[in-house]
Design a protein around this motif. Structure first.
Motif, PDB file in Angstrom:
ATOM      1  N   GLU A  47       0.816  -1.210   0.000  1.00 50.53           N
ATOM      2  CA  GLU A  47       0.000   0.000   0.000  1.00 50.53           C
ATOM      3  C   GLU A  47       0.853   1.265   0.000  1.00 50.53           C
ATOM      4  O   GLU A  47       0.316   2.366   0.063  1.00 50.53           O
ATOM      5  CB  GLU A  47      -0.941  -0.012   1.197  1.00 50.53           C
ATOM      6  N   SER A  48       2.176   1.116  -0.081  1.00 50.22           N
ATOM      7  CA  SER A  48       3.051   2.276  -0.192  1.00 50.22           C
ATOM      8  C   SER A  48       3.071   2.768  -1.639  1.00 50.22           C
ATOM      9  O   SER A  48       2.535   2.113  -2.553  1.00 50.22           O
ATOM     10  CB  SER A  48       4.469   1.912   0.240  1.00 50.22           C
ATOM     11  N   MET A  49       3.708   3.931  -1.861  1.00 53.58           N
ATOM     12  CA  MET A  49       3.801   4.467  -3.218  1.00 53.58           C
ATOM     13  C   MET A  49       4.578   3.513  -4.122  1.00 53.58           C
ATOM     14  O   MET A  49       4.188   3.256  -5.268  1.00 53.58           O
ATOM     15  CB  MET A  49       4.466   5.841  -3.203  1.00 53.58           C
ATOM     16  N   LEU A  50       5.695   2.968  -3.613  1.00 51.90           N
ATOM     17  CA  LEU A  50       6.483   2.037  -4.419  1.00 51.90           C
ATOM     18  C   LEU A  50       5.696   0.758  -4.683  1.00 51.90           C
ATOM     19  O   LEU A  50       5.778   0.189  -5.781  1.00 51.90           O
ATOM     20  CB  LEU A  50       7.795   1.716  -3.708  1.00 51.90           C
ATOM     21  N   GLY A  51       4.940   0.291  -3.697  1.00 57.35           N
ATOM     22  CA  GLY A  51       4.114  -0.886  -3.897  1.00 57.35           C
ATOM     23  C   GLY A  51       3.113  -0.689  -5.020  1.00 57.35           C
ATOM     24  O   GLY A  51       2.875  -1.596  -5.829  1.00 57.35           O
ATOM     25  N   ALA A  52       2.520   0.501  -5.076  1.00 54.66           N
ATOM     26  CA  ALA A  52       1.568   0.802  -6.147  1.00 54.66           C
ATOM     27  C   ALA A  52       2.272   0.956  -7.494  1.00 54.66           C
ATOM     28  O   ALA A  52       1.813   0.431  -8.511  1.00 54.66           O
ATOM     29  CB  ALA A  52       0.798   2.071  -5.801  1.00 54.66           C
ATOM     30  N   ARG A 149      -0.901  -5.741   7.275  1.00 55.08           N
ATOM     31  CA  ARG A 149      -0.060  -4.969   6.360  1.00 55.08           C
ATOM     32  C   ARG A 149       0.527  -3.793   7.127  1.00 55.08           C
ATOM     33  O   ARG A 149       1.155  -3.976   8.150  1.00 55.08           O
ATOM     34  CB  ARG A 149      -0.851  -4.579   5.124  1.00 55.08           C
ATOM     35  N   ASN A 150       0.348  -2.575   6.662  1.00 50.65           N
ATOM     36  CA  ASN A 150       0.900  -1.447   7.423  1.00 50.65           C
ATOM     37  C   ASN A 150      -0.191  -0.689   8.176  1.00 50.65           C
ATOM     38  O   ASN A 150      -0.094   0.508   8.404  1.00 50.65           O
ATOM     39  CB  ASN A 150       1.658  -0.495   6.497  1.00 50.65           C
TER      40      ASN A 150
END
Length: 375
Positions: A47-52, A149-150
């Motif tokens: 759900e982070s920017m890099l994950g997206a 998750r986070n």
């Protein structure tokens, strides 16, 4: 130094296509600095920017050499990548300005960040979440918590399940109506009472209800390998197939029949079953590998089980009138490597995103924590 440790090779990566070579490899250009990593590393926090960005759902800009371009400070991306690989921030102890710049990068990419690194003996309360009264002005209390998750989930006295962001902001709440226990895996959430289990997927959609034999009363639930393991009042552990929640097998209580299951914990692919005054470690074939507690110390009642830095931590009562203690066990040889007193009161305790999270009188208290388990 710290900022150069995670950099990829300085070659141009000629022949790469869309920032990737064969397999999982990803070639990056972050502010002019080349990096080489894997897609699984970049999507560790989905759900982070890099994950997206690297989920495969978006087209990404590349430079002239085929590397995926990210318009951020190239040097500061090294500790970000190191954190994704190790799960811990490697921060320079003598440069608070640099630490603050790294923190801003973590915030930009939506990654969890510890507010301070301190020893358990000097825990500092960081912030508190007081649940708001409902429309009838009835007090709402948190009962159980679990990391998802986070995010942090809390099952509450009003029957609702509340979801909090890493900074303690309420994101979502929905009716659960089961308050005996709560646990989450990477993509599923489980809540239960003695006679019923509910399951949801990562989008909080209901899954088919797991069914247990009518004679069994549920005490604890955890995912283990391909099963949903359900500890019961009889001391048995019921294994349900994760695909359809059908009964697969039963791990029979090897101890006194009056001892129920108090806790379940998966550790190094083994299932540790905590009974009232002893524990057994089972392998995937249903074989008892060891008597986990009685091999190492006198009988003790384990209240909570935590995982810190891949080591197993037990919150237990030594029956010496000095209160509860936390004992840490090495993942390599099951030694007790650290035992310290618990310096505060609580009703429930767990770890989440660099915090020790405590429930006391229905409120959530977040503490900074860090234990060097193996000196």
């Amino acid at each position: 130094g710290v900022l150069a440790a995670a950099r990829g090779p300085s070659s141009s990566g000629a022949g790469a296509s869309s920032g990737e070579k064969a397999g999982d490899m990803v070639l990056l250009n972050v502010g002019g600095v080349p990096y080489c990593t894997s897609r699984s590393t970049l999507t560790k926090y989905r759900e982070s920017m890099l994950g997206a960005m690297f989920s495969g759902q978006f087209s990404l800009n590349t430079d002239g050499n085929g590397r995926i371009f990210i318009d951020r400070d190239g040097d500061l991306f090294a500790p970000v990548l190191s954190f994704l690989r190790t799960g811990r921030w490697a921060l320079p102890p003598d440069s608070p300005l640099l630490v603050e710049r790294i923190r801003l990068e973590a915030e930009y990419f939506g990654l969890p960040w510890p507010t301070e690194v301190v020893d358990l003996a000097t825990l500092r309360q960081v912030h508190t979440v007081v649940l708001q009264p409902d429309a009838d002005e009835q007090e709402i209390k948190a009962i159980h918590i679990s990391a998802f998750r986070n995010r942090l989930m809390a099952s509450c006295s009003d029957g609702f399940l509340r979801i909090y962001s890493v900074n303690g902001i309420l994101q979502r709440a929905f009716n659960c109506d089961l308050s005996d226990g709560l646990v989450a895996s990477n993509d599923r959430i489980y809540a239960w009472s003695k006679t019923k289990i509910r399951a949801w997927n990562a989008e909080f959609e209901d899954l088919p209800a797991p069914q247990l034999p009518a004679t069994e009363k549920i005490k604890n639930v955890v995912e283990w390998l391909d099963w949903l393991a359900c500890g019961t009042e009889s001391g048995n552990v019921i294994l349900l197939d994760l695909a359809d929640f059908r009964l697969c097998r039963t791990l029979r209580n090897p101890g006194p029949p009056e001892e129920s299951v108090t806790r379940l914990q998966v550790w190094n692919r083994q299932l540790i079953v905590f009974y009232e005054y002893h524990a057994k470690m089972w392998d995937e074939h249903g074989v008892v590998m060891r008597n986990f507690i009685t091999d190492q110390c006198s009988p003790m009642y384990v209240y909570f089980v935590l995982l810190w830095h891949e080591n197993l931590c037990l919150v237990w009562d030594p029956h010496d009138d000095n209160g509860l203690v936390i004992s840490t066990y090495s993942a390599s040889d099951f030694r007790t490597v650290l035992t310290v007193p618990v310096p505060f009161q609580f009703d429930f305790i767990d770890t989440w995103e660099g915090y020790l999270v405590v429930i006391l009188n229905g409120c959530l208290y977040f503490y900074d924590h860090h234990i060097e388990c193996c000196q």
